[in-house]
Design a protein around this motif. Structure first.
Motif, short mmCIF file in Angstrom:
data_model
loop_
_atom_site.label_atom_id
_atom_site.label_comp_id
_atom_site.label_asym_id
_atom_site.label_seq_id
_atom_site.Cartn_x
_atom_site.Cartn_y
_atom_site.Cartn_z
N ARG A 288 0.83 -1.21 0.00
CA ARG A 288 0.00 0.00 0.00
C ARG A 288 0.86 1.26 0.00
O ARG A 288 0.48 2.28 -0.58
CB ARG A 288 -0.94 -0.01 1.20
CG ARG A 288 -2.11 -0.98 1.01
CD ARG A 288 -2.98 -1.06 2.23
NE ARG A 288 -4.19 -1.84 1.97
CZ ARG A 288 -5.03 -2.25 2.91
NH1 ARG A 288 -4.79 -1.94 4.18
NH2 ARG A 288 -6.09 -2.94 2.60
N LEU A 289 2.01 1.19 0.66
CA LEU A 289 2.91 2.34 0.65
C LEU A 289 3.45 2.61 -0.75
O LEU A 289 3.89 3.74 -1.03
CB LEU A 289 4.08 2.09 1.61
CG LEU A 289 3.74 2.16 3.11
CD1 LEU A 289 4.95 1.75 3.95
CD2 LEU A 289 3.29 3.57 3.49
N MET A 290 3.42 1.59 -1.60
CA MET A 290 3.86 1.76 -2.99
C MET A 290 2.73 2.27 -3.88
O MET A 290 2.91 2.44 -5.08
CB MET A 290 4.36 0.42 -3.54
CG MET A 290 5.66 -0.06 -2.90
SD MET A 290 7.08 0.92 -3.37
CE MET A 290 7.21 0.54 -5.12
N GLY A 291 1.54 2.51 -3.30
CA GLY A 291 0.43 3.03 -4.07
C GLY A 291 -0.45 1.96 -4.69
O GLY A 291 -1.32 2.26 -5.50
N ALA A 292 -0.20 0.71 -4.36
CA ALA A 292 -1.01 -0.39 -4.88
C ALA A 292 -1.83 -0.98 -3.73
O ALA A 292 -1.77 -0.51 -2.60
CB ALA A 292 -0.12 -1.46 -5.51
N ASP A 293 -2.61 -1.98 -4.02
CA ASP A 293 -3.39 -2.65 -2.97
C ASP A 293 -3.31 -4.15 -3.16
O ASP A 293 -2.87 -4.62 -4.21
CB ASP A 293 -4.84 -2.18 -2.96
CG ASP A 293 -5.39 -2.16 -1.55
OD1 ASP A 293 -4.95 -2.99 -0.73
OD2 ASP A 293 -6.24 -1.32 -1.25
N CYS A 294 -3.73 -4.87 -2.14
CA CYS A 294 -3.60 -6.33 -2.13
C CYS A 294 -4.96 -7.02 -2.14
O CYS A 294 -5.93 -6.52 -1.56
CB CYS A 294 -2.84 -6.78 -0.88
SG CYS A 294 -1.06 -6.84 -1.11
N VAL A 295 -4.97 -8.14 -2.80
CA VAL A 295 -6.08 -9.09 -2.70
C VAL A 295 -5.47 -10.41 -2.25
O VAL A 295 -4.51 -10.89 -2.85
CB VAL A 295 -6.80 -9.29 -4.05
CG1 VAL A 295 -7.95 -10.28 -3.89
CG2 VAL A 295 -7.30 -7.96 -4.61
N ILE A 296 -6.01 -10.97 -1.19
CA ILE A 296 -5.52 -12.26 -0.71
C ILE A 296 -6.48 -13.34 -1.17
O ILE A 296 -7.69 -13.28 -0.90
CB ILE A 296 -5.40 -12.28 0.83
CG1 ILE A 296 -4.36 -11.27 1.28
CG2 ILE A 296 -5.03 -13.68 1.32
CD1 ILE A 296 -4.13 -11.24 2.78
N SER A 297 -5.94 -14.31 -1.90
CA SER A 297 -6.78 -15.41 -2.40
C SER A 297 -6.33 -16.72 -1.77
O SER A 297 -5.26 -16.81 -1.17
CB SER A 297 -6.67 -15.51 -3.92
OG SER A 297 -5.34 -15.84 -4.30
N GLY A 298 -7.18 -17.73 -1.93
CA GLY A 298 -6.86 -19.04 -1.36
C GLY A 298 -7.38 -19.22 0.05
O GLY A 298 -6.87 -20.04 0.81
N ILE A 299 -8.40 -18.44 0.42
CA ILE A 299 -9.00 -18.56 1.76
C ILE A 299 -9.95 -19.76 1.76
O ILE A 299 -11.11 -19.66 1.38
CB ILE A 299 -9.76 -17.27 2.14
CG1 ILE A 299 -8.85 -16.05 2.03
CG2 ILE A 299 -10.31 -17.37 3.57
CD1 ILE A 299 -7.71 -16.02 3.00
N ARG A 300 -9.41 -20.90 2.14
CA ARG A 300 -10.22 -22.12 2.20
C ARG A 300 -11.09 -22.11 3.46
O ARG A 300 -10.80 -21.36 4.41
CB ARG A 300 -9.31 -23.35 2.19
CG ARG A 300 -8.37 -23.40 1.00
CD ARG A 300 -7.57 -24.69 0.97
NE ARG A 300 -6.76 -24.88 2.16
CZ ARG A 300 -5.58 -24.32 2.36
NH1 ARG A 300 -5.08 -23.51 1.45
NH2 ARG A 300 -4.91 -24.56 3.46
N PRO A 301 -12.13 -22.94 3.51
CA PRO A 301 -13.01 -22.96 4.70
C PRO A 301 -12.25 -23.19 6.00
O PRO A 301 -12.53 -22.53 7.01
CB PRO A 301 -13.96 -24.13 4.39
CG PRO A 301 -14.03 -24.18 2.91
CD PRO A 301 -12.65 -23.80 2.43
N SER A 302 -11.28 -24.11 5.98
CA SER A 302 -10.54 -24.40 7.22
C SER A 302 -9.72 -23.18 7.66
O SER A 302 -9.63 -22.88 8.86
CB SER A 302 -9.61 -25.60 7.00
OG SER A 302 -8.70 -25.34 5.93
#
Length: 294
Positions: free
Chosen positions: A233-247
């Motif tokens: 975010r400090l670089m001016g971009a944003d993150c998306v976190i994927s792979g959030i399994r039910p467990s």
């Protein structure tokens, strides 16, 4: 310096001046006699090492520095010993082989002195001097070898980390980092450095961190993810976190970890779709930036 040591030094100096080539040849032969050495250093390299080390040894002995401090204080001699040890370390030799390579010079030097004098007392005092010199050289070579191998291991470990955490360009201004295995502090640093450099290079607006291959997410892993997100975010971009399994979702909820400020998706495909949408929205804004908390 005592008169006894001074006389012993003169005998070694005389032997080196008169029999330098003989001592060099003998030392090379003694090293080649070690089977482990043959596959690590060529005979040509051994002869080059011998010429450099014997030259530095002669120059050091001609100074006023005491024998027990000569290897530690004489720059040329210390460098010669260090270079020999580092070459063995890079070649994969065992540390004992490296030390023995330096210590075998004792035999070559003593043989040269014996050709000049048969006096028992003179040979004894000269042997003591040679032992002091080359014991210090052997200790330095062992120390250098250990440090060199540790540096090689650290460099190889970092290279493995970089290979195991590639930054992939999925779409225009969209990058992804597929993580596999445990995310610790060292690996987080490598991920962060590689990702930030890639964001700058590709002018990325969204970075997807895919944790499908991360077996478990605990408080420490979550903190590492947050560090990476904040740096992005400090670089001016944003993150998306994927792979959030039910467990993993259940574990995060039970631990009370707050990821509410981060956009999360179940699969990498869903994350890419969200990232493309964000970049399209950003293209229609005057700033061209992704909104701070999508």
């Amino acid at each position: 310096m005592s008169s006894t040591e001074a006389a012993a030094r003169e005998r070694v100096i005389g032997a080196l001046r008169a029999q330098s080539d003989t001592v060099s040849d003998r030392w090379v032969q003694l090293q080649l006699a070690q089977e482990e050495m043959r596959d690590i250093v060529s005979e040509r390299e051994l002869r080059e090492e011998a010429d450099i080390l014997l030259g530095a040894l002669l120059q050091g002995l001609e100074s006023d520095v005491p024998a027990q401090r000569l290897v530690a204080t004489d720059r040329s001699l210390r460098q010669a010993v260090t270079d020999i040890s580092m070459r063995r370390a890079r070649g994969g030799a065992m540390p004992t082989v490296t030390s023995m390579a330096v210590l075998s010079l004792k035999e070559a030097l003593l043989e040269a002195v014996q050709r000049q004098t048969r006096d028992t007392d003179e040979l004894f005092t000269t042997a003591v001097l040679i032992n002091r010199l080359l014991d210090a050289a052997g200790a330095l070579s062992f120390e250098t070898y250990v440090e060199g191998r540790e540096e090689i291991i650290r460099r190889q470990s970092r290279q493995l980390l970089e290979v195991s955490t590639p930054v992939v360009r999925l779409w225009r201004q969209v990058l992804a980092v597929p993580l596999i295995g445990t995310l610790d502090t060292t690996r987080t640093q490598v991920v962060m450095e590689n990702l930030l450099e890639a964001i700058q290079e590709h002018e990325a607006l969204v970075a997807i961190i895919d944790i499908t291959g991360v077996p478990t997410v605990d408080t420490a892993v979550a903190q590492h993810l947050m560090q990476t997100v904040n740096a992005v975010r400090l670089m001016g971009a944003d993150c998306v976190i994927s792979g959030i399994r039910p467990s993993i979702a259940q574990t995060i909820a039970q631990l009370g970890i707050d990821l509410s400020t981060i956009l999360t998706r179940a699969t990498l495909a869903d994350a890419l779709a969200a990232a493309v949408k964000l970049t399209d929205e950003a293209a229609h804004r005057p700033s061209g930036r992704v909104r701070e908390n999508p």
